[in-house]
Design a protein around this motif. Structure first.
Motif, short mmCIF file in Angstrom:
data_model
loop_
_atom_site.label_atom_id
_atom_site.label_comp_id
_atom_site.label_asym_id
_atom_site.label_seq_id
_atom_site.Cartn_x
_atom_site.Cartn_y
_atom_site.Cartn_z
N LYS A 67 0.83 -1.21 0.00
CA LYS A 67 0.00 0.00 0.00
C LYS A 67 0.86 1.25 0.00
CE LYS A 67 -1.62 1.36 3.89
NZ LYS A 67 -2.34 1.42 5.17
N ASN A 68 1.86 1.30 0.88
CA ASN A 68 2.68 2.50 1.01
C ASN A 68 3.46 2.83 -0.25
OD1 ASN A 68 1.86 2.86 3.66
ND2 ASN A 68 3.66 1.86 4.54
N VAL A 69 3.94 1.80 -0.94
CA VAL A 69 4.80 2.03 -2.12
C VAL A 69 3.98 2.29 -3.38
CG1 VAL A 69 6.52 1.00 -3.64
CG2 VAL A 69 6.70 0.70 -1.16
N PHE A 70 2.96 1.50 -3.62
CA PHE A 70 2.29 1.52 -4.92
C PHE A 70 0.92 2.19 -4.94
CE2 PHE A 70 5.05 -2.28 -4.80
CZ PHE A 70 5.89 -1.97 -5.86
N LEU A 71 0.32 2.39 -3.76
CA LEU A 71 -1.07 2.83 -3.72
C LEU A 71 -1.24 4.08 -2.88
CD1 LEU A 71 -2.51 -0.77 -3.39
CD2 LEU A 71 -2.44 0.62 -5.46
N TRP A 72 -2.42 4.25 -2.34
CA TRP A 72 -2.77 5.43 -1.56
C TRP A 72 -3.36 5.00 -0.22
CZ3 TRP A 72 -5.16 3.43 -5.81
CH2 TRP A 72 -6.48 2.98 -5.66
N GLN A 73 -3.45 5.94 0.72
CA GLN A 73 -4.02 5.65 2.01
C GLN A 73 -5.55 5.66 1.92
OE1 GLN A 73 -1.94 4.80 4.58
NE2 GLN A 73 -0.35 5.04 3.04
N GLY A 74 -6.19 5.12 2.93
CA GLY A 74 -7.64 5.06 2.91
C GLY A 74 -8.13 3.67 2.55
N GLY A 75 -9.39 3.43 2.85
CA GLY A 75 -9.95 2.10 2.63
C GLY A 75 -10.58 1.94 1.27
#
Length: 223
Positions: A107-115
């Motif tokens: 999540k931290n490297v490739f995506l965004w925060q939040g559900g």
């Protein structure tokens, strides 16, 4: 018309698979330069990439004790933790996750925060890739370099310099435990002067760290 839409969607899927594989392969060897979380933070970016050999083993033990005791034994997903999180969330109150260190890294490297189920789906895909392409040591190395450790502060080295005025290569057991205790809410939990829950949680993590070493729960990082 339907055939053209199907072809377009198929091309999008193939492009996504190819791009995600290329990025995962690249970051197996190259330090991650920046993440969406860093860019969208709004508090500036302070970071300093360090190889895992320059990060004290105490911090590895601490984050495993705090975040993911089965890090070395699962394949990216802790099904028992996920099930417990589902059951707790069904009871109401603050939403809790069952994410492993591998999932958090993806999540931290490739995506965004939040559900959201869409992001969770992408997270599962990237978790599968990094588990099979990077391996545990690289996952831990990347996690400790991109995790938010304070306001506008990312990674173990920047966090250690911010809180203790020295390198992450020589963190004491208590310092590592306090950093790990603050990781879930680094903007809200104090590392230098922890109180209340953060202080108690840090003490609990410090106590667990002995078991991590004794039972070889961090062995996959150092084998």
């Amino acid at each position: 018309m339907i055939t053209r839409v199907a072809r377009f969607l198929a091309k999008c899927v193939l492009w996504f698979i190819g791009l995600s594989l290329a990025l995962v392969l690249l970051f197996k060897w190259v330090p991650v330069p920046v993440t969406a979380t860093m860019v969208l933070d709004g508090n500036g970016i302070t970071k300093d990439w360090e190889p895992l050999s320059n990060i004290d083993r105490n911090l590895v033990s601490a984050v495993i004790a705090a975040e993911d005791g089965k890090f070395c034994s699962h394949s990216g997903f802790d099904r028992e933790a996920i099930q417990k999180a589902i059951e707790r969330n069904a009871q109401g109150g603050r939403i809790r996750g069952g994410s492993t260190i591998s999932q958090q890294t993806a999540k931290n490297v490739f995506l965004w925060q939040g559900g959201g189920y869409v992001r969770k789906g992408f997270e599962a895909w990237f978790t599968f890739l990094i588990e099979n392409i990077w391996g545990k040591r690289r996952i831990m190395e990347v996690y400790l370099n991109v995790a938010e450790t304070g306001i506008g502060t990312f990674g173990a080295e920047a966090g250690a310099q911010r809180y203790f005025n020295h390198s992450a290569s020589r963190l004491t057991k208590d310092q590592a435990a306090r950093m790990a205790a603050a990781l879930p809410l680094p903007k809200e939990r104090s590392v230098t002067n922890p109180a209340g829950f953060t202080r108690r949680y840090g003490n609990t993590i410090a106590a667990r760290m002995g078991s991590v070493r004794r039972d070889g729960l961090d062995a996959c990082v150092y084998d």
